[in-house]
Design a protein around this motif. Structure first.
Motif, PDB file in Angstrom:
ATOM      1  N   ASN A  31       0.875  -1.157   0.000  1.00  0.00           N
ATOM      2  CA  ASN A  31       0.000   0.000   0.000  1.00  0.00           C
ATOM      3  C   ASN A  31       0.920   1.216   0.000  1.00  0.00           C
ATOM      4  O   ASN A  31       1.619   1.470   0.990  1.00  0.00           O
ATOM      5  N   LYS A  34       0.452   3.783   2.988  1.00  0.00           N
ATOM      6  CA  LYS A  34       0.946   3.270   4.275  1.00  0.00           C
ATOM      7  C   LYS A  34       2.467   3.158   4.283  1.00  0.00           C
ATOM      8  O   LYS A  34       3.114   3.490   5.274  1.00  0.00           O
ATOM      9  N   GLU A  37       3.889   6.599   4.730  1.00  0.00           N
ATOM     10  CA  GLU A  37       3.623   7.102   6.082  1.00  0.00           C
ATOM     11  C   GLU A  37       4.538   6.455   7.113  1.00  0.00           C
ATOM     12  O   GLU A  37       5.083   7.122   7.985  1.00  0.00           O
TER      13      GLU A  37
END
Length: 181
Positions: A31, A34, A37
């Motif tokens: 992802n 994600k 992050e």
């Protein structure tokens, strides 16, 4: 998704969150949001590669140089490999060091190998299917590598020497001490 540091600067183990029940399992393999992050790294990949190999095959240590350098997110989809990253960034505190990890379908681990690293793997099972996402396109003129059995780096590939199977290209890569990264 969990991110674990390795002894090499900027190289990470990615452990997915796996949901299992009596039907089987589900996990998000990647992802971008994600990934960025959690790691703070650019997770935009532009090319996916798959290879299938037999026991004893050793691929590496490969890299793409210059503007065509590639970061990779690698995993094993079938079988078992010993995956190795070598820090070839001359300005890095871990320059010339390597890290290895067993990747399997069962453990579902991935390794993030940043730009400027060499990468390779050895096949420990009868066969293995290996996947890697790359953040830059392959360019033949920019490929390079370090000899798999270089004495300065001294990678333990987890294979008996008599079982190692190399391509012609991998058998003649340059030594670490002779390289201009």
């Amino acid at each position: 998704m969990k991110i674990k540091e390795t002894p090499l600067k900027d190289c990470y183990i990615i452990e997915p969150t796996v949901f299992e029940d009596d039907r089987g399992y589900f996990y998000e393999k990647y992802n971008e949001k994600k990934f960025e992050e959690i790691t703070g790294l650019n997770g935009h990949f532009v090319q996916d590669n798959i290879s299938k190999s037999s026991y004893g095959v050793l691929r590496g240590v490969h890299l793409q140089k210059g503007e065509h350098a590639q970061a990779k997110l690698v995993s094993c989809l079938e079988g078992k490999v010993y995956d190795v990253a070598v820090d070839l960034r001359e300005d890095s505190p871990t320059f010339g060091k390597w890290f290895g990890i067993e990747l399997t379908l069962e453990n579902k681990l991935q390794l993030y190998v940043p730009r400027g690293f060499g990468h390779g793997f050895s096949v420990l099972s009868e066969t293995a299917v290996f996947a890697y996402k790359c953040d830059n396109f392959y360019n033949k003129e920019s490929e390079g590598g370090v000899l798999w059995n270089d004495e300065d780096i001294n990678v333990d590939w987890k294979l008996p020497l008599e079982d190692v199977v190399l391509s012609e290209k991998d058998a003649v890569l340059t030594k670490f001490s002779e390289h201009n990264f």
